[in-house]
Design a protein around this motif. Structure first.
Motif, PDB file in Angstrom:
ATOM      1  N   ASP A  69       0.781  -1.121   0.114  1.00 30.39           N
ATOM      2  CA  ASP A  69      -0.078   0.026  -0.072  1.00 30.39           C
ATOM      3  C   ASP A  69       0.839   1.260   0.017  1.00 30.39           C
ATOM      4  OD1 ASP A  69      -2.034   1.814   0.188  1.00 30.39           O
ATOM      5  OD2 ASP A  69      -2.564   1.335   2.406  1.00 30.39           O
ATOM      6  N   SER A  71      -0.865   4.336  -0.576  1.00 31.81           N
ATOM      7  CA  SER A  71      -1.689   5.376  -0.368  1.00 31.81           C
ATOM      8  C   SER A  71      -1.299   6.343   0.683  1.00 31.81           C
ATOM      9  CB  SER A  71      -3.364   4.879  -0.088  1.00 31.81           C
ATOM     10  OG  SER A  71      -3.106   4.381   1.246  1.00 31.81           O
ATOM     11  N   TRP A  88       3.031   2.263   6.052  1.00 33.84           N
ATOM     12  CA  TRP A  88       3.574   1.656   4.970  1.00 33.84           C
ATOM     13  C   TRP A  88       4.547   0.463   5.410  1.00 33.84           C
ATOM     14  CZ3 TRP A  88       9.050   1.961   4.138  1.00 33.84           C
ATOM     15  CH2 TRP A  88       9.621   1.338   2.996  1.00 33.84           C
ATOM     16  N   SER A  91       2.403  -2.465   5.871  1.00 35.25           N
ATOM     17  CA  SER A  91       1.777  -3.091   4.776  1.00 35.25           C
ATOM     18  C   SER A  91       2.833  -3.929   3.887  1.00 35.25           C
ATOM     19  CB  SER A  91       1.178  -1.966   3.581  1.00 35.25           C
ATOM     20  OG  SER A  91       0.826  -2.334   2.494  1.00 35.25           O
TER      21      SER A  91
END
Length: 225
Positions: A69, A71, A88, A91
């Motif tokens: 990820d 985002s 992050w 993830s």
């Protein structure tokens, strides 16, 4: 015209088959001969899509990087640099934990892999945008990669056997509960990662005042505190 009995060979089919082999049997299980047999094609047909085994493994590694990820590094996201790195990292580690056998390939760095380069670009851009000097942003990206991939290369808890007799108190007076680690592996390893991640980010936060550019508006319009 009759349709072929088997789907046409494609990069995606090759990567999918190679990924399955890596996940189930490890890196050594992958060879062009083995892949050709799994896919029901002749060996040379693989070379229409990949030049060699290393390129195939790079593609498998990049397919894992796609799962990370990013985002939190987008300009529209409200998280600051520390929160973004934390989320992050979780993830990234989750993606590696799901595919541990490919970690040695990922640990070599992104090379020319598109998804891997997007990860590096996102982290570096976010750190520079948050006020870190480019040289220090590069070091932060390297540090995070070392920490995350290193944590995924093995299990601390898995290094102990589920046998109380292996830890004689006469020899190992502080390992009386070590035989319980194996059954609590995920809890121990994930907890250790979180402890280490928070300690790492705490250290970076202390450095932020020293390194961050004091007069520049940082990412998302926030000013350095």
């Amino acid at each position: 015209m009759a349709r072929p009995r088997k789907p046409l060979l494609s990069r995606d089919r090759i990567v999918e088959a190679a990924s399955s082999l890596v996940d189930s049997e490890g890196l050594d299980a992958v060879s062009t001969r083995r892949l050709a047999a799994v896919l029901g094609v002749s060996g040379p047909s693989l070379y229409n899509h990949f030049r060699n085994k290393d390129e195939i493994l790079d593609a498998v590694a990049d397919a894992v990087s796609v799962q990370v990820d990013l985002s939190m590094f987008e300009a529209s996201d409200a998280r600051d640099w520390r929160e973004a790195l934390h989320d992050w990292a979780l993830s990234y580690r989750a993606a590696l934990a799901a595919h541990p056998h490919i970690v040695p390939v990922l640990a070599r760095g992104p090379g020319r892999r598109p998804a891997g380069l997007r990860v590096a670009d996102a982290v570096f851009g976010a750190m520079v945008g948050a006020g870190w000097p480019p040289a220090q942003a590069t070091r932060i990206g390297a540090l995070m990669r070392y920490f995350i991939t290193g944590s995924a290369l093995g299990s601390f808890a898995g290094g102990f056997v589920d046998d109380e007799s292996a830890y004689d108190p006469a020899d190992y007076p502080h390992l009386g509960q070590a035989h319980l680690l194996a059954e609590r592996g995920r809890e121990v390893d994930e907890g250790a990662f979180e402890v280490g991640l928070r300690a790492l980010l705490d250290g970076l936060a202390l450095q932020y005042e020293e390194y961050a550019r004091p007069t520049e508006t940082v990412r998302r319009g926030r000013k350095r505190p």
